[in-house]
Design a protein around this motif. Structure first.
Motif, short mmCIF file in Angstrom:
data_model
loop_
_atom_site.label_atom_id
_atom_site.label_comp_id
_atom_site.label_asym_id
_atom_site.label_seq_id
_atom_site.Cartn_x
_atom_site.Cartn_y
_atom_site.Cartn_z
N THR A 34 0.77 -1.12 -0.01
CA THR A 34 0.05 -0.01 0.04
C THR A 34 0.78 1.15 0.00
O THR A 34 1.92 1.30 0.38
N GLU A 35 0.31 2.24 -0.48
CA GLU A 35 0.83 3.50 -0.25
C GLU A 35 -0.16 4.67 0.02
O GLU A 35 -1.23 4.86 -0.72
N ILE A 36 0.12 5.40 1.03
CA ILE A 36 -0.99 6.31 1.57
C ILE A 36 -0.47 7.87 0.69
O ILE A 36 0.42 8.14 0.93
N ILE A 37 -1.41 8.20 -0.03
CA ILE A 37 -1.12 9.59 -0.82
C ILE A 37 -2.08 10.82 -0.15
O ILE A 37 -3.14 10.97 -0.68
N PRO A 38 -1.45 11.85 0.64
CA PRO A 38 -2.57 12.91 1.02
C PRO A 38 -2.38 13.74 -0.09
O PRO A 38 -1.65 14.35 -0.85
N VAL A 39 -3.79 13.97 -0.53
CA VAL A 39 -4.05 15.11 -1.48
C VAL A 39 -4.88 16.26 -1.33
O VAL A 39 -4.88 17.38 -1.75
N GLY A 40 -5.76 16.03 0.09
CA GLY A 40 -6.61 17.18 0.66
C GLY A 40 -5.93 18.36 1.14
O GLY A 40 -6.56 19.37 1.24
N ASN A 41 -4.65 18.47 1.40
CA ASN A 41 -3.97 19.30 1.87
C ASN A 41 -3.20 20.03 0.84
O ASN A 41 -2.15 21.08 1.12
N GLN A 42 -3.33 20.09 -0.56
CA GLN A 42 -2.79 20.47 -1.54
C GLN A 42 -3.53 21.39 -2.43
O GLN A 42 -4.75 21.33 -2.44
N ILE A 44 -4.95 22.07 -5.88
CA ILE A 44 -5.31 21.26 -6.76
C ILE A 44 -6.38 21.89 -7.54
O ILE A 44 -7.47 22.06 -6.79
N ARG A 45 -6.16 22.52 -8.64
CA ARG A 45 -7.41 23.26 -9.27
C ARG A 45 -8.09 22.14 -10.23
O ARG A 45 -7.47 21.17 -10.61
N ILE A 64 0.19 16.99 -8.52
CA ILE A 64 0.46 15.78 -8.16
C ILE A 64 -0.59 14.84 -9.03
O ILE A 64 -0.31 13.49 -9.01
N VAL A 65 -1.50 15.36 -9.68
CA VAL A 65 -2.17 14.57 -10.65
C VAL A 65 -1.45 13.59 -11.50
O VAL A 65 -1.37 12.30 -11.53
N ASN A 66 -0.39 14.41 -12.36
CA ASN A 66 0.34 13.56 -13.05
C ASN A 66 1.50 12.78 -12.39
O ASN A 66 2.06 11.88 -13.07
N VAL A 94 -11.98 16.17 -5.23
CA VAL A 94 -12.97 16.12 -6.53
C VAL A 94 -12.32 16.65 -7.68
O VAL A 94 -12.06 15.78 -8.85
N ALA A 95 -11.47 17.51 -7.66
CA ALA A 95 -10.58 18.32 -8.55
C ALA A 95 -9.45 17.17 -9.14
O ALA A 95 -9.30 16.92 -10.06
N PHE A 96 -9.02 16.65 -7.99
CA PHE A 96 -8.00 15.79 -8.08
C PHE A 96 -8.44 14.32 -8.76
O PHE A 96 -7.93 13.85 -9.79
N LEU A 97 -9.70 14.01 -8.35
CA LEU A 97 -10.10 12.73 -9.07
C LEU A 97 -10.67 13.13 -10.48
O LEU A 97 -10.58 12.19 -11.40
N ASP A 98 -11.25 14.20 -10.70
CA ASP A 98 -11.84 14.54 -12.03
C ASP A 98 -10.69 14.57 -13.05
O ASP A 98 -10.90 14.01 -13.91
N ARG A 99 -9.59 15.17 -12.69
CA ARG A 99 -8.42 15.19 -13.58
C ARG A 99 -7.59 13.95 -13.92
O ARG A 99 -7.13 13.44 -14.82
N LEU A 100 -7.67 13.30 -12.55
CA LEU A 100 -7.08 11.86 -12.67
C LEU A 100 -7.73 10.76 -13.66
O LEU A 100 -7.13 10.28 -14.47
N PHE A 101 -9.12 10.65 -13.53
CA PHE A 101 -9.74 9.73 -14.49
C PHE A 101 -9.60 10.16 -15.81
O PHE A 101 -9.77 9.29 -16.42
N TYR A 102 -9.96 11.24 -16.01
CA TYR A 102 -10.26 11.81 -17.23
C TYR A 102 -8.92 11.94 -17.93
O TYR A 102 -8.99 11.68 -19.10
N SER A 103 -7.73 12.30 -17.51
CA SER A 103 -6.56 12.37 -18.31
C SER A 103 -5.95 11.19 -18.36
O SER A 103 -4.75 11.24 -19.17
#
Length: 205
Positions: A34-42, A44-45, A64-66, A94-103
């Motif tokens: 496993t790897e825990i990745i914190p994104v909520g404190n960044q 991200i547009r 961080i998305v890329n 949500v911004a992170f997931l939108d861009r991660l899944f779409y890109s």
């Protein structure tokens, strides 16, 4: 076998981290890295709908998305954790997931997905439903537990007192471990499901 654990809370060691840590222990017991990745404190547009990812295979915004995208491609599953804000997920997540899944254009079929939500009181099931939609549109099986994957508490200390919620996290991780292993065996014997050529219907006539 590997699983990404995405912490969508701005509090890196808050209630969401408590939930993911409980899950992580079960994965490790089952031999899943496993790897825990914190994104909520960044910072991200959201997606700019620029179309850059269609021709370049990655998002135009360098953040961080890329960084997470190639890790997402390699893993067998992903767990996404979010606090509840106005009966919805954290906007940064949500911004992170939108861009991660779409890109990311790699095939996500049969990667296992799970969402985990935390709150002091209400709005959990609505947020849970919102997060699961990223998986179901991508051909990803969604792992289930004994209850909707929620943990109550306004802090890590309060969340640690929700014994039923913690058990729900452990049950989720056991189910997800079994599903990941079963899919690996199925892929080895039968391969991935056949896909038809995608049909895109316009509702504008």
């Amino acid at each position: 076998m590997n699983v990404l654990l995405i912490n969508g809370s701005p509090h890196e060691k808050g209630a969401g981290f408590t939930a993911l840590s409980e899950i992580e222990k079960v994965f490790q017991k089952n031999g899943i890295a496993t790897e825990i990745i914190p994104v909520g404190n960044q910072a991200i547009r959201g997606c700019m709908a620029c179309g850059y990812c269609m021709s370049h295979g990655k998002c135009a915004i360098t953040d961080i998305v890329n960084e997470v995208a190639p890790k997402f491609e390699k893993v067998d599953g992903i767990v996404v954790s979010s606090p509840v804000y106005y009966a919805s997920a954290n906007a940064t997540l949500v911004a992170f997931l939108d861009r991660l899944f779409y890109s990311t254009h790699f095939d996500k079929t049969m990667k296992v997905g799970a969402s985990v939500v935390t709150a002091r009181r209400g709005g959990l099931s609505a947020t849970f439903d919102e997060l699961n939609k990223y998986f179901t549109i991508s051909g990803m099986p969604v792992a289930a537990s004994q209850y909707w994957n929620s943990l109550h508490g306004n802090s890590a200390e309060e969340a640690a007192q929700d014994k039923e919620g913690l058990q729900t996290m452990r049950t989720l991780a056991e189910s997800m471990s079994f599903l990941i292993k079963s899919i690996a065996l199925g892929k080895e014997k039968y391969g991935l499901p056949e896909k038809e050529q995608k049909i895109v219907t316009s509702f504008i006539r």
